[in-house]
Design a protein around this motif. Structure first.
Motif, mmCIF file in Angstrom:
data_model
loop_
_atom_site.group_PDB
_atom_site.id
_atom_site.type_symbol
_atom_site.label_atom_id
_atom_site.label_comp_id
_atom_site.label_asym_id
_atom_site.label_seq_id
_atom_site.Cartn_x
_atom_site.Cartn_y
_atom_site.Cartn_z
ATOM 1 N N UNK A 147 32.022 53.993 32.362
ATOM 2 C CA UNK A 147 32.190 54.034 30.912
ATOM 3 C C UNK A 147 32.680 52.705 30.339
ATOM 4 N N UNK A 148 32.971 51.743 31.208
ATOM 5 C CA UNK A 148 33.585 50.492 30.764
ATOM 6 C C UNK A 148 32.662 49.598 29.954
ATOM 7 N N UNK A 149 31.383 49.578 30.271
ATOM 8 C CA UNK A 149 30.472 48.632 29.619
ATOM 9 C C UNK A 149 31.027 47.217 29.716
ATOM 10 N N UNK A 150 31.147 46.729 30.929
ATOM 11 C CA UNK A 150 31.694 45.402 31.163
ATOM 12 C C UNK A 150 30.733 44.351 30.601
ATOM 13 N N UNK A 151 31.228 43.440 29.763
ATOM 14 C CA UNK A 151 30.366 42.396 29.196
ATOM 15 C C UNK A 151 29.726 41.540 30.289
ATOM 16 N N UNK A 152 28.543 41.024 29.999
ATOM 17 C CA UNK A 152 27.791 40.244 30.987
ATOM 18 C C UNK A 152 28.558 39.018 31.471
ATOM 19 N N UNK A 153 29.253 38.325 30.559
ATOM 20 C CA UNK A 153 29.981 37.131 31.012
ATOM 21 C C UNK A 153 31.146 37.499 31.934
ATOM 22 N N UNK A 154 31.769 38.656 31.713
ATOM 23 C CA UNK A 154 32.826 39.113 32.624
ATOM 24 C C UNK A 154 32.216 39.378 33.997
ATOM 25 N N UNK A 155 31.049 40.024 34.034
ATOM 26 C CA UNK A 155 30.369 40.271 35.315
ATOM 27 C C UNK A 155 30.076 38.959 36.037
ATOM 28 N N UNK A 156 29.652 37.948 35.284
ATOM 29 C CA UNK A 156 29.349 36.651 35.892
ATOM 30 C C UNK A 156 30.608 36.003 36.474
ATOM 31 N N UNK A 157 31.712 36.066 35.734
ATOM 32 C CA UNK A 157 32.968 35.520 36.253
ATOM 33 C C UNK A 157 33.393 36.247 37.529
ATOM 34 N N UNK A 160 33.776 35.128 41.823
ATOM 35 C CA UNK A 160 34.974 35.359 42.625
ATOM 36 C C UNK A 160 36.275 35.318 41.849
ATOM 37 N N UNK A 161 36.201 35.356 40.541
ATOM 38 C CA UNK A 161 37.423 35.335 39.737
ATOM 39 C C UNK A 161 38.097 36.697 39.743
ATOM 40 N N UNK A 162 39.392 36.672 39.586
ATOM 41 C CA UNK A 162 40.186 37.886 39.422
ATOM 42 C C UNK A 162 39.808 38.510 38.072
ATOM 43 N N UNK A 163 39.796 39.852 37.951
ATOM 44 C CA UNK A 163 39.450 40.471 36.670
ATOM 45 C C UNK A 163 40.308 40.013 35.491
ATOM 46 N N UNK A 164 41.576 39.706 35.727
ATOM 47 C CA UNK A 164 42.420 39.221 34.624
ATOM 48 C C UNK A 164 41.861 37.901 34.100
ATOM 49 N N UNK A 165 41.495 36.995 35.008
ATOM 50 C CA UNK A 165 40.927 35.708 34.593
ATOM 51 C C UNK A 165 39.584 35.911 33.901
ATOM 52 N N UNK A 166 38.758 36.807 34.445
ATOM 53 C CA UNK A 166 37.433 37.047 33.860
ATOM 54 C C UNK A 166 37.546 37.550 32.424
ATOM 55 N N UNK A 167 38.405 38.522 32.191
ATOM 56 C CA UNK A 167 38.577 39.064 30.832
ATOM 57 C C UNK A 167 39.243 38.046 29.914
#
Length: 153
Positions: free
Chosen positions: A46-56, A60-67
């Motif tokens: 249900x998250x619908x993660x944005x494409x740029x977050x998926x790319x980050x 290998x980035x941590x999710x905090x850094x990606x968001x």
């Protein structure tokens, strides 16, 4: 797919007529783990993660850094929003997913507008649960483990 588990149970009726079931601790822990995993998977769908977050994340980035990068904040700006230092954000981002105290990660997820299950997923292994328990028992400011007041030195 969820594994089929068989549990040894005992049941009885409470004085008000409610049927109660008793299970072994290891069976209860297995059910809780399966439930946590299932909830995390549902939330992730249900998250619908944005494409740029998926790319980050693929980089290998941590999710905090990606968001954080997704919404265009620096580490210092995020730190100000959640009441931490820039160094604390850097430590969280350099560690594995879920690094940090639960209350800290909750504040970070809220500040980033990110799903909590993505920033702080449920632990799956015994080692992760121990690491998380230690992190949550540390003093948030000094990062030292909390001790009982009556402990001897």
């Amino acid at each position: 797919m969820i594994e089929s588990l068989k549990f040894e149970t005992q049941s009885f009726f409470a004085p008000d007529g409610t049927e109660m079931v008793i299970v072994r601790r290891k069976d209860w822990d297995a059910v809780c783990s399966l439930a946590d995993t299932a909830v995390a998977k549902l939330e992730e769908k249900a998250m619908n993660i944005p494409d740029d977050v998926k790319q980050y994340l693929k980089q290998g980035r941590n999710p905090v850094a990606a968001w954080r990068l997704h919404i265009g904040l620096t580490q210092a700006e995020l730190a100000d929003k959640v009441g931490l230092t820039q160094a604390a954000i850097a430590r969280i981002e350099s560690g594995p997913t879920g690094t940090g105290r639960d209350d800290t990660l909750t504040r970070i997820a809220k500040a980033l507008g990110a799903p909590l299950a993505h920033i702080n997923p449920p632990t799956e292994t015994q080692a992760e649960r121990i690491r998380k328990a230690v992190a949550n028992s540390a003093d948030a400011k000094t990062e030292r483990l909390l001790q009982r007041a009556n402990s001897r030195r």
